[in-house]
Design an enzyme around this catalytic site. Structure first.
Site, PDB file in Angstrom:
ATOM      1  N   ASP A 197       6.911 -59.398  37.305  1.00  0.00           N
ATOM      2  CA  ASP A 197       8.003 -60.369  37.199  1.00  0.00           C
ATOM      3  C   ASP A 197       9.348 -59.749  37.616  1.00  0.00           C
ATOM      4  O   ASP A 197       9.879 -58.882  36.925  1.00  0.00           O
ATOM      5  CB  ASP A 197       8.127 -60.875  35.756  1.00  0.00           C
ATOM      6  CG  ASP A 197       6.787 -61.324  35.177  1.00  0.00           C
ATOM      7  OD1 ASP A 197       5.853 -60.501  35.138  1.00  0.00           O
ATOM      8  OD2 ASP A 197       6.677 -62.483  34.752  1.00  0.00           O
ATOM      9  N   HIS A 253       3.919 -61.982  32.991  1.00  0.00           N
ATOM     10  CA  HIS A 253       4.557 -62.963  32.101  1.00  0.00           C
ATOM     11  C   HIS A 253       5.247 -62.358  30.879  1.00  0.00           C
ATOM     12  O   HIS A 253       6.332 -62.806  30.532  1.00  0.00           O
ATOM     13  CB  HIS A 253       3.592 -64.050  31.632  1.00  0.00           C
ATOM     14  CG  HIS A 253       4.205 -65.015  30.643  1.00  0.00           C
ATOM     15  ND1 HIS A 253       5.151 -65.939  31.019  1.00  0.00           N
ATOM     16  CD2 HIS A 253       4.030 -65.174  29.301  1.00  0.00           C
ATOM     17  CE1 HIS A 253       5.517 -66.642  29.944  1.00  0.00           C
ATOM     18  NE2 HIS A 253       4.861 -66.194  28.891  1.00  0.00           N
ATOM     19  N   GLU A 282       8.538 -65.651  39.721  1.00  0.00           N
ATOM     20  CA  GLU A 282       8.931 -66.800  38.882  1.00  0.00           C
ATOM     21  C   GLU A 282      10.239 -66.640  38.105  1.00  0.00           C
ATOM     22  O   GLU A 282      10.787 -67.622  37.633  1.00  0.00           O
ATOM     23  CB  GLU A 282       7.788 -67.204  37.942  1.00  0.00           C
ATOM     24  CG  GLU A 282       7.597 -66.254  36.812  1.00  0.00           C
ATOM     25  CD  GLU A 282       7.204 -66.944  35.514  1.00  0.00           C
ATOM     26  OE1 GLU A 282       6.718 -68.078  35.544  1.00  0.00           O
ATOM     27  OE2 GLU A 282       7.400 -66.318  34.468  1.00  0.00           O
ATOM     28  N   ASN A 283      10.732 -65.402  37.959  1.00  0.00           N
ATOM     29  CA  ASN A 283      12.022 -65.204  37.288  1.00  0.00           C
ATOM     30  C   ASN A 283      13.077 -64.607  38.232  1.00  0.00           C
ATOM     31  O   ASN A 283      14.092 -64.078  37.774  1.00  0.00           O
ATOM     32  CB  ASN A 283      11.873 -64.255  36.089  1.00  0.00           C
ATOM     33  CG  ASN A 283      10.793 -64.695  35.125  1.00  0.00           C
ATOM     34  OD1 ASN A 283       9.749 -64.064  35.022  1.00  0.00           O
ATOM     35  ND2 ASN A 283      11.022 -65.780  34.423  1.00  0.00           N
ATOM     36  N   HIS A 342       6.640 -59.494  30.456  1.00  0.00           N
ATOM     37  CA  HIS A 342       7.744 -58.623  30.895  1.00  0.00           C
ATOM     38  C   HIS A 342       7.662 -57.233  30.277  1.00  0.00           C
ATOM     39  O   HIS A 342       8.502 -56.387  30.568  1.00  0.00           O
ATOM     40  CB  HIS A 342       9.129 -59.234  30.619  1.00  0.00           C
ATOM     41  CG  HIS A 342       9.360 -60.535  31.299  1.00  0.00           C
ATOM     42  ND1 HIS A 342      10.561 -61.205  31.267  1.00  0.00           N
ATOM     43  CD2 HIS A 342       8.540 -61.298  32.063  1.00  0.00           C
ATOM     44  CE1 HIS A 342      10.467 -62.326  31.949  1.00  0.00           C
ATOM     45  NE2 HIS A 342       9.246 -62.407  32.436  1.00  0.00           N
ATOM     46  N   HIS A 392      -1.178 -64.795  35.009  1.00  0.00           N
ATOM     47  CA  HIS A 392       0.123 -64.972  34.361  1.00  0.00           C
ATOM     48  C   HIS A 392      -0.110 -65.582  32.982  1.00  0.00           C
ATOM     49  O   HIS A 392      -0.340 -66.791  32.858  1.00  0.00           O
ATOM     50  CB  HIS A 392       0.989 -65.873  35.240  1.00  0.00           C
ATOM     51  CG  HIS A 392       2.418 -65.856  34.866  1.00  0.00           C
ATOM     52  ND1 HIS A 392       3.258 -64.842  35.227  1.00  0.00           N
ATOM     53  CD2 HIS A 392       3.150 -66.714  34.116  1.00  0.00           C
ATOM     54  CE1 HIS A 392       4.462 -65.088  34.736  1.00  0.00           C
ATOM     55  NE2 HIS A 392       4.418 -66.212  34.041  1.00  0.00           N
ATOM     56  N   ASN A 397       4.631 -70.035  34.897  1.00  0.00           N
ATOM     57  CA  ASN A 397       5.166 -71.217  34.205  1.00  0.00           C
ATOM     58  C   ASN A 397       6.590 -71.554  34.656  1.00  0.00           C
ATOM     59  O   ASN A 397       7.009 -72.707  34.553  1.00  0.00           O
ATOM     60  CB  ASN A 397       5.122 -71.012  32.682  1.00  0.00           C
ATOM     61  CG  ASN A 397       5.783 -69.735  32.241  1.00  0.00           C
ATOM     62  OD1 ASN A 397       5.473 -68.657  32.750  1.00  0.00           O
ATOM     63  ND2 ASN A 397       6.704 -69.830  31.308  1.00  0.00           N
ATOM     64  N   HIS A 398       7.345 -70.578  35.168  1.00  0.00           N
ATOM     65  CA  HIS A 398       8.713 -70.855  35.640  1.00  0.00           C
ATOM     66  C   HIS A 398       8.783 -71.184  37.137  1.00  0.00           C
ATOM     67  O   HIS A 398       9.883 -71.304  37.681  1.00  0.00           O
ATOM     68  CB  HIS A 398       9.636 -69.677  35.332  1.00  0.00           C
ATOM     69  CG  HIS A 398       9.950 -69.548  33.870  1.00  0.00           C
ATOM     70  ND1 HIS A 398      10.662 -70.500  33.181  1.00  0.00           N
ATOM     71  CD2 HIS A 398       9.629 -68.589  32.957  1.00  0.00           C
ATOM     72  CE1 HIS A 398      10.777 -70.138  31.913  1.00  0.00           C
ATOM     73  NE2 HIS A 398      10.149 -68.981  31.747  1.00  0.00           N
TER      74      HIS A 398
HETATM   75 FE   LIG Z   1       6.109 -66.568  32.859  1.00  0.00          FE
END
Ligand SMILES: [Fe+2]
Length: 268
Positions: free
Chosen positions: A8, A175, A39-40, A177, A150, A67-68
């Site tokens: 991430d 996910h 995603e982040n 982190h 993830h 998810n992001h």
């Molecule tokens: Fe995530």
């Protein structure tokens, strides 16, 4: 083939440390193909087209989501333009795909992006989705298969390994982190429960600690912010794959003060 994965990427500190180090790492370790989770990447939530272009310019070949993925609305129009995946277990009518096959060193490499079930948005069953997709890839004769799982729960990531070891080349979790210390090769499958973030290594999961602490102390909502300045880390895991089997794996943690830590995978 030698492939690498970056987890991430959190906001500008994550993008910057990749920009500063990835080319040199690729050259030093003769890496053929780089996968990273986006995603982040844009201020901690989703990915803008501008940041996608910026990240692909650093030498990343394909990026996975989670998810992001949907946090920046422009993502829906970006799947045709860039090598971006989203979790494959979203329904088919959702834009993008979570599995693509690439040509690496004259061989085929499939990259499969899945999203776990526990504490995650509603999606289809990732294990059934993986089972069907891997079967289809095998039917096509594709031996080299990389999975970004993830997920929040380490048990789901371990479950995936137990289900598909010997049949896929590598599984890496994203996910949370926060990195786990279990880089291994289990019967030809490289595995790491979570690679951990690339971004601020101080603060809280790559975000400024102020809002999380306020949330913990009061229960009141607040929006997480990526700090402008921080102690950053780039976390990259490298796999050597021969005939679909992982034969060697190691992880590099590169700090923005120049320090570097290397962990070798154990083999079972
Ligand atoms: Fe995530």
């Amino acid at each position: 083939m030698r492939i690498a994965f970056i987890g991430d990427i959190i906001g500008r500190p994550g993008r910057s440390i990749i920009k500063e180090n990835l080319q040199a790492i690729k050259k030093e370790h003769k890496i053929d193909f780089v996968i990273a989770n986006y995603e982040n990447a844009s201020h901690g939530f989703g990915l803008t087209a501008k940041n996608a272009a910026e990240l692909f310019n650093t030498g990343i070949d394909v990026m996975t989501g989670g998810n992001h993925t949907w946090d920046k609305k422009e993502i829906h129009g970006m799947f045709d333009k860039y090598e971006l995946l989203r979790p494959h277990n979203y329904p088919q009518e959702v834009s993008g795909t979570g599995c693509k096959v690439y040509e690496v060193e004259g061989e085929k490499l499939a990259v499969l992006n899945l999203m776990g079930h526990y504490a995650m948005p509603m999606a289809d069953n990732p294990f059934r989705c993986a089972s069907k997709t891997i079967e289809d890839l095998e039917t096509e004769g594709i031996k080299n298969i990389f999975i970004d799982m993830h997920a929040e729960a380490t048990a789901e990531k371990r479950g995936l390994l137990m289900m598909f070891k010997k049949r896929v080349s590598a599984i890496v979790g994203t996910h949370t982190h926060v990195a786990t210390d279990d880089l291994q090769i289990d019967e030809g499958t490289g595995y790491l429960s979570d690679i951990g973030l690339t971004g601020c290594r101080d603060n809280v999961i790559g975000m400024d600690a102020k809002v999380p602490i306020q949330r913990f102390m009061t229960g009141l909502p607040g929006r997480f912010e990526v700090p402008d300045k921080c102690k950053a880390v780039l976390q990259i895991v490298i796999f050597d794959i021969v005939e679909g089997k992982c034969i060697n794996a190691f992880k590099i943690k590169k700090f923005n003060d120049g320090r570097e830590f290397v962990t070798q995978a154990w083999i079972d």
